[in-house]
Design a protein around this motif. Structure first.
Motif, PDB file in Angstrom:
ATOM      1  N   LEU A  47       0.718  -1.100  -0.035  1.00 38.63           N
ATOM      2  CA  LEU A  47       0.101  -0.092   0.041  1.00 38.63           C
ATOM      3  C   LEU A  47       0.847   1.026  -0.007  1.00 38.63           C
ATOM      4  CD1 LEU A  47      -3.043  -0.792   2.365  1.00 38.63           C
ATOM      5  CD2 LEU A  47      -3.136  -0.239  -0.046  1.00 38.63           C
ATOM      6  N   LEU A  48       1.866   1.129   0.638  1.00 35.83           N
ATOM      7  CA  LEU A  48       2.889   2.322   0.605  1.00 35.83           C
ATOM      8  C   LEU A  48       3.329   2.680  -0.639  1.00 35.83           C
ATOM      9  CD1 LEU A  48       4.936   1.995   3.992  1.00 35.83           C
ATOM     10  CD2 LEU A  48       2.901   3.570   3.574  1.00 35.83           C
ATOM     11  N   GLU A  49       3.727   1.669  -1.313  1.00 36.47           N
ATOM     12  CA  GLU A  49       4.025   1.821  -2.672  1.00 36.47           C
ATOM     13  C   GLU A  49       2.981   2.390  -3.517  1.00 36.47           C
ATOM     14  OE1 GLU A  49       7.085   1.461  -3.801  1.00 36.47           O
ATOM     15  OE2 GLU A  49       8.153  -0.115  -2.627  1.00 36.47           O
ATOM     16  N   GLY A  50       1.975   1.776  -3.243  1.00 29.52           N
ATOM     17  CA  GLY A  50       0.486   2.303  -4.224  1.00 29.52           C
ATOM     18  C   GLY A  50       0.395   3.773  -3.833  1.00 29.52           C
ATOM     19  N   ILE A  51       0.564   4.390  -2.393  1.00 28.06           N
ATOM     20  CA  ILE A  51       0.472   5.648  -2.466  1.00 28.06           C
ATOM     21  C   ILE A  51       1.443   6.108  -2.982  1.00 28.06           C
ATOM     22  CG2 ILE A  51       0.660   7.318  -0.577  1.00 28.06           C
ATOM     23  CD1 ILE A  51      -0.530   5.070   1.375  1.00 28.06           C
ATOM     24  N   ARG A  52       2.701   5.816  -2.913  1.00 27.17           N
ATOM     25  CA  ARG A  52       3.783   6.427  -3.527  1.00 27.17           C
ATOM     26  C   ARG A  52       3.575   6.824  -5.022  1.00 27.17           C
ATOM     27  NH1 ARG A  52       7.538   4.742  -6.516  1.00 27.17           N
ATOM     28  NH2 ARG A  52       7.027   2.539  -5.996  1.00 27.17           N
ATOM     29  N   ARG A  53       2.843   5.651  -5.817  1.00 23.50           N
ATOM     30  CA  ARG A  53       2.728   5.796  -6.908  1.00 23.50           C
ATOM     31  C   ARG A  53       1.569   6.688  -7.418  1.00 23.50           C
ATOM     32  NH1 ARG A  53       4.059   2.199 -11.094  1.00 23.50           N
ATOM     33  NH2 ARG A  53       2.247   2.794 -12.179  1.00 23.50           N
ATOM     34  N   ALA A  54       0.499   6.542  -6.619  1.00 21.11           N
ATOM     35  CA  ALA A  54      -0.570   7.601  -6.815  1.00 21.11           C
ATOM     36  C   ALA A  54      -0.277   9.003  -6.641  1.00 21.11           C
ATOM     37  CB  ALA A  54      -1.595   7.133  -5.910  1.00 21.11           C
ATOM     38  N   ALA A  55       0.821   9.188  -5.564  1.00 20.05           N
ATOM     39  CA  ALA A  55       1.128  10.598  -5.158  1.00 20.05           C
ATOM     40  C   ALA A  55       1.895  11.068  -6.433  1.00 20.05           C
ATOM     41  CB  ALA A  55       2.068  10.737  -3.962  1.00 20.05           C
ATOM     42  N   ILE A  56       2.929  10.303  -6.904  1.00 19.15           N
ATOM     43  CA  ILE A  56       3.766  10.885  -8.077  1.00 19.15           C
ATOM     44  C   ILE A  56       3.000  10.936  -9.352  1.00 19.15           C
ATOM     45  CG2 ILE A  56       5.849  10.240  -9.714  1.00 19.15           C
ATOM     46  CD1 ILE A  56       6.698   8.604  -7.500  1.00 19.15           C
ATOM     47  N   LYS A  57       2.075  10.274  -9.695  1.00 17.81           N
ATOM     48  CA  LYS A  57       1.025  10.507 -10.724  1.00 17.81           C
ATOM     49  C   LYS A  57       0.515  11.825 -10.548  1.00 17.81           C
ATOM     50  CE  LYS A  57      -0.092   6.094 -12.951  1.00 17.81           C
ATOM     51  NZ  LYS A  57      -0.835   5.013 -13.389  1.00 17.81           N
ATOM     52  N   GLN A  58      -0.092  12.113  -9.302  1.00 22.12           N
ATOM     53  CA  GLN A  58      -0.627  13.422  -9.102  1.00 22.12           C
ATOM     54  C   GLN A  58       0.168  14.493  -9.465  1.00 22.12           C
ATOM     55  OE1 GLN A  58      -1.827  14.342  -4.933  1.00 22.12           O
ATOM     56  NE2 GLN A  58      -3.983  13.740  -5.756  1.00 22.12           N
ATOM     57  N   SER A  59       1.622  14.325  -8.852  1.00 23.00           N
ATOM     58  CA  SER A  59       2.636  15.314  -9.142  1.00 23.00           C
ATOM     59  C   SER A  59       2.787  15.553 -10.604  1.00 23.00           C
ATOM     60  CB  SER A  59       3.717  15.303  -8.391  1.00 23.00           C
ATOM     61  OG  SER A  59       3.505  15.064  -6.838  1.00 23.00           O
TER      62      SER A  59
ATOM     63  N   GLN B  48       4.533   9.428 -17.970  1.00 25.67           N
ATOM     64  CA  GLN B  48       4.081   9.276 -16.431  1.00 25.67           C
ATOM     65  C   GLN B  48       4.929   8.047 -15.915  1.00 25.67           C
ATOM     66  OE1 GLN B  48       0.121   8.727 -15.397  1.00 25.67           O
ATOM     67  NE2 GLN B  48       0.190  11.045 -14.572  1.00 25.67           N
ATOM     68  N   ALA B 119      -2.148  -1.988  -6.113  1.00 25.02           N
ATOM     69  CA  ALA B 119      -1.946  -1.204  -4.857  1.00 25.02           C
ATOM     70  C   ALA B 119      -2.375   0.232  -5.364  1.00 25.02           C
ATOM     71  CB  ALA B 119      -0.896  -1.361  -4.176  1.00 25.02           C
ATOM     72  N   GLU B 120      -1.893   0.730  -6.419  1.00 25.92           N
ATOM     73  CA  GLU B 120      -1.953   1.976  -6.770  1.00 25.92           C
ATOM     74  C   GLU B 120      -3.743   2.433  -7.020  1.00 25.92           C
ATOM     75  OE1 GLU B 120      -0.490   3.343 -10.597  1.00 25.92           O
ATOM     76  OE2 GLU B 120      -1.965   4.556 -10.563  1.00 25.92           O
ATOM     77  N   ILE B 123      -5.549   2.725  -4.071  1.00 27.72           N
ATOM     78  CA  ILE B 123      -5.387   4.057  -3.417  1.00 27.72           C
ATOM     79  C   ILE B 123      -6.214   5.176  -4.179  1.00 27.72           C
ATOM     80  CG2 ILE B 123      -3.817   6.211  -3.001  1.00 27.72           C
ATOM     81  CD1 ILE B 123      -3.683   3.452  -0.945  1.00 27.72           C
ATOM     82  N   ILE B 135      -1.542  10.748   1.099  1.00 25.80           N
ATOM     83  CA  ILE B 135      -0.439  11.110   0.060  1.00 25.80           C
ATOM     84  C   ILE B 135       0.349  12.359   1.000  1.00 25.80           C
ATOM     85  CG2 ILE B 135       0.055  12.696  -1.787  1.00 25.80           C
ATOM     86  CD1 ILE B 135      -1.913  11.014  -3.255  1.00 25.80           C
ATOM     87  N   PHE B 139       3.814  10.521   1.409  1.00 23.21           N
ATOM     88  CA  PHE B 139       4.657  10.769   0.279  1.00 23.21           C
ATOM     89  C   PHE B 139       5.235  12.186   0.657  1.00 23.21           C
ATOM     90  CE2 PHE B 139       5.606  12.658  -4.077  1.00 23.21           C
ATOM     91  CZ  PHE B 139       6.258  11.668  -4.399  1.00 23.21           C
TER      92      PHE B 139
END
Lengths: 744, 180
Positions: A47-59, B48, B119-120, B123, B135, B139
């Protein structure tokens, strides 16, 4: 915290290495015994990786948006668009939100009056941070807010109290509540009366000059793009009404999209800008749509790339063959003489064999595509609207077929969505343009700002129409190119025929001249011998003019007579033995034609009774001159042509001197009859032949004039149709312009 | 922004400006995708993903640049687009004239990232507030106190509680998806 949550905290601390050594050991021991715990740890890591990925995508998405915006701004700079200056004070104010959260909930200082001139302010006004921009209202401006709302503000949109466009610096105030947190903080609800709304974001925008609020010109509205992950249909724009309790009620909903009203597509103008104007100013009848269509569509032949490619390959092959030969020769010389000398002499390095695909793709809209859409099939679609007609003018100006394709590919979307697509150019590679990278067309933002939607109850069968567009534009291109090829092929055939006739006529002229000469020479020789009182010797067979002069005799006389006949000069010969003289006079006749310059073509003939054919009088600076033989009696025929009209003059007996002739308009039939009466049979036969040839030349000249006209017109109109084409065209284009227009 | 500066910002978790700066290398990737039969949207997606892969690499301890970021990103994108074209059995790959790195430089990161798509997705499917909260905390490494203030939670503790609730929801969803 619940037990489950506490466990999660422990796992998290374990993953992050925040457990003490003892706790860590205990945890690992527990994990070894408990596969379920292992799984939990694993899941949480994931999940932490997922959060990281989602966050990077957002940025990254934010980054992309910024990047596109910056690029558009840069492009816009060319058309006079400026970015608004963020007012320094408010940057501080805004930034301070995150730096010192304790001030966050303090109310903003507000001006005395709101945009409607009243003192009522809502909680949102008080608690949402102000973003303030300064802009020049006389320029197009783009503003992007912190959360990504983009406002495209056209010049002169802000009106002062008197309704005049504002000048001087304008302060733009923006507050936004896109995130749930901001909506809560602003105390905003999403209610309209007692109905609950789904919000796509709320914003406040106001422009001020000093203390006075400015109005927005409704005809020149601001375009706002609110970022959203998905487009929800049926979104409406609500106006916020401040209530006394500090909340806002959302009233007066307006659809974000405006319905389009279709008109008869055939009544619209889909031609490139200035096409009809130009033709009109050159005196063409632009109400003749058949003519204007066929002229415009004829240019589709330029887009038949397959054929052009085939031609180009043939050309390349022959070039390649020549270059290969040159290269071989070059290499041989290099070996023999050394490089410097050879290169200097040859001017070009032939060691590298230059070739490759050099087909030039035109930057412009293929007229066949316009032909495909300017069709009753597209009635009741967004193409059949004044709104699209206006855009098409700009589409032509982009010279990018891909932009046109985008409108047809998205027939079922809102017009303004397509506008904004074009403005940002989510381009795909276009098969008809060599450009693969589209910089975007920011001038289309202005269209996007209008919020034009689609035709209500419009044609549903858009997929068919899209397919139709692709098919037809290809088909028309091929058909038009074929017609053009056929037309020019036929012209070529006609050219060849004419060339053949001309050659034939030339040999006839030579024959006639030779025959005339022979006959006149006979006459002159007879007369010369008669005057000398001698008997004329029989001519040597098959060699009339003194070649075989092996013995003495009268060849001297013959030679003089030949000379005089040939040069048409007076013979004055004295027999050295007898002292007798032979004199044959040649005397000049000159004919001038009244109003010579009025005619397209003037021809003057002499019909000597003594000859079986006619003589054409040479034209010397508009005067027809010939030396007349005194032994012969001449008749004169003058012909002239102007357009389709024929003119005629004849005279029975003409002698030396000057003659001024006034021509009379006569039908071709009467001319023939007159000539028939005037001359003996062999002469009129020759003259009829001549008349037929003149007739042919006349139609031929007409054809050539027509071709010149076509070429002139196509060359003149070409830059109007393809404004992006460079004046100096590539040979491939020039070649194809051989086939640039067909008959109309 | 210079390459070294970008790396420093990534390694010190100051990402705000990094991504805007990284998009300056996008046009050549877009061109590569367009000439190879893709659409602009494809180019954006692939870029991306390349950013994520590169980010993983750049954030890993002891990373130092062996080539320009531009070359890194382009090589990753080229590799991924070739893979995709190969799967769709598209015709020949047209090269853009550009230096590329060998797969070894980034293949491990690509493979690692490919495990976390699920996982992404979990989220991303969370409610907006949950996602924002996670996030910001995980993050952007924001302090709970600041997050609470920014997002309008009454206290740090509420925020912390809420954070774990969100994480739990995600975990349950992930479990469910994995068991299917």
């Amino acid at each position: 915290m619940r037990k489950e949550l506490e466990l999660m905290e422990t796992i998290e601390n374990y993953i992050n290495g925040k457990l003490s050594a003892a706790d860590k050991a205990a945890f690992e021991k527990k994990m070894q015994a408990d596969p379920q715990l292992q799984k939990e740890v694993q899941l949480q890591k994931e999940l932490l990786e997922g959060i990281r990925r989602a966050a990077i995508k957002q940025s990254a998405q934010k980054g992309l948006k910024k990047y596109k915006l910056n690029r558009n701004l840069k492009n816009w700079g060319l058309t006079g668009l400026t970015a608004a200056v963020l007012v320094a004070g408010s940057v501080f104010l805004y930034n301070s939100v995150t730096k010192s959260p304790q001030h966050n909930n303090a109310p903003n200082e507000l001006p005395e009056l709101n945009e409607q001139g009243s003192r009522l302010w809502s909680d949102a006004d008080k608690y949402l941070p102000l973003q303030s921009f300064e802009l020049d209202p006389e320029k197009d401006t783009v503003v992007e807010t912190q959360d990504g709302i983009v406002f495209a503000i056209p010049a002169h949109t802000f009106l002062d109290a008197g309704g005049k466009p504002a000048t001087g610096t304008v302060q733009l105030e923006i507050k936004e509540a896109l995130k749930a947190a901001d909506i809560m903080k602003g105390g905003l609800n999403t209610r309209s009366g007692d109905k609950l709304l789904e919000t796509g974001g709320m914003f406040y925008i106001n422009a001020r000059q000093g203390d006075a609020s400015l109005k927005i010109d409704p005809k020149n509205a601001i375009y706002a793009e609110v970022p959203s992950d998905e487009e929800k249909p049926g979104m409406q724009l609500f106006e916020g009404k401040r209530l006394a309790d500090g909340s806002i009620d959302w009233v007066n909903p307006k659809p974000i999209r405006k319905d389009l009203i279709p008109v008869d597509i055939l009544s619209l103008d889909f031609y490139p800008p200035h096409y009809l104007d130009s033709l009109k100013s050159w005196g063409y009848d632009i109400s003749n749509k058949k003519f204007t269509d066929s002229l415009y569509y004829s240019f589709a032949a330029l887009f038949n790339y397959e054929e052009l490619a085939a031609k180009e390959h043939a050309r390349q092959d022959s070039i390649a063959a020549v270059e290969a030969a040159l290269a071989a020769e070059y290499a041989a010389r290099m070996e023999r003489y050394g490089s410097a000398a050879v290169q200097e002499h040859w001017g070009k390095d032939y060691s590298g064999n230059a070739s490759g695909d050099t087909i030039v793709r035109l930057r412009g809209i293929n007229p066949a595509k316009i032909k495909a859409i300017w069709d009753a099939k597209y009635q009741n679609t967004l193409l059949a609207t004044r709104e699209f007609e206006e855009r098409l003018q700009y589409i032509h100006k982009t010279c990018d077929a891909h932009v046109l394709d985008m409108y047809i590919d998205n027939l079922d979307k809102d017009l303004c969505s397509i506008d904004s697509m074009v403005a940002q150019s989510n381009g795909v590679i276009s098969m008809e343009s060599d450009a693969v990278y589209y910089p975007g067309y920011p001038e289309f933002w202005k269209f996007a700002a209008r919020g034009d939607g689609k035709v209500k109850n419009g044609e549903k069968n858009v997929e068919l129409l899209k397919a139709y567009y692709r098919q037809k534009s290809k088909m028309y291109t091929e058909a038009i190119s074929k017609t053009a090829n056929e037309f020019w092929g036929k012209q070529k055939d006609l050219d060849n025929t004419a060339e053949g006739k001309r050659n034939e006529q030339q040999s006839k002229d030579l024959q006639r001249n030779a025959e005339n000469f022979k006959q006149e020479l006979e006459l002159n020789l007879d007369e010369a011998y008669r005057q000398l009182g001698k008997k004329r010797p029989a001519p040597l067979p098959a060699s009339p003019y003194g070649l075989h002069i092996a013995t003495t005799g009268w060849y001297n006389v013959d030679a003089y007579v030949i000379q005089s006949t040939l040069t048409r000069t007076t013979l004055d010969y004295t027999d050295p033995e007898t002292g007798k003289k032979a004199v044959i006079n040649y005397e000049p006749l000159s004919v001038t034609i009244e109003n010579y310059k009025d005619y397209d073509r003037v021809l003057v003939y002499l019909l000597p009774d003594e000859l079986s054919s006619f003589q054409r009088m040479p034209n010397r600076n508009e005067v027809f001159e010939e030396e007349l033989n005194e032994l012969m009696r001449y008749k004169l025929v003058c012909l002239a042509y102007k357009g389709d009209r024929s003119f005629y003059f004849s005279k029975e007996e003409v002698g030396k001197g000057k003659l001024s002739v006034s021509l009379i308009e006569t039908s071709d039939k009467d001319i023939e009859a007159n000539i028939g009466k005037l001359s003996k049979r062999s002469q009129s036969r020759a003259m009829y032949d001549e008349l037929r040839y003149i007739g042919f030349e006349k139609t031929e000249a007409k054809r050539q004039q027509q071709l010149v006209k076509i070429k002139e017109l196509t060359n003149k109109i070409r830059p109007v149709i393809f404004p992006c084409m460079v004046a100096k065209t590539d040979s491939a284009i020039v070649d194809s312009f051989g086939a640039d227009a067909r008959g109309f | 922004m210079e390459d070294q500066k970008i790396i420093e910002l990534i390694q010190s978790h100051k990402h705000d400006k990094v991504f805007t700066a990284l998009y300056k290398y996008f046009p050549v990737v877009k061109k590569m995708v367009l000439v190879n039969g893709g659409r602009a949207e494809d180019a954006e997606d692939i870029y991306q993903e390349a950013l994520i892969v590169f980010y993983r690499k750049a954030a890993s301890p002891g990373f130092h640049l062996t080539a320009s970021i531009n070359t890194y990103l382009y090589s990753i994108c080229r590799f991924m687009w070739m893979e995709q074209s190969r799967k769709q059995q598209k015709q020949n790959f047209v090269e853009i004239e550009k230096e590329t790195l060998s797969e070894a430089e980034f293949i491990a990161e690509i493979e690692a990232e490919s495990q976390f798509n699920l996982a992404e997705k979990v989220i991303s499917d969370l409610g907006e507030r949950c996602r924002e909260l996670l996030i910001l905390f995980y993050f952007h490494s924001k302090k709970l106190k600041d997050i609470a203030a920014q997002m309008g939670y009454n206290s740090e503790n509420t925020a912390k509680n809420q954070k774990y609730k969100c994480l739990e929801a995600a975990k349950n969803k992930l479990k469910l998806l994995k068991s299917m």
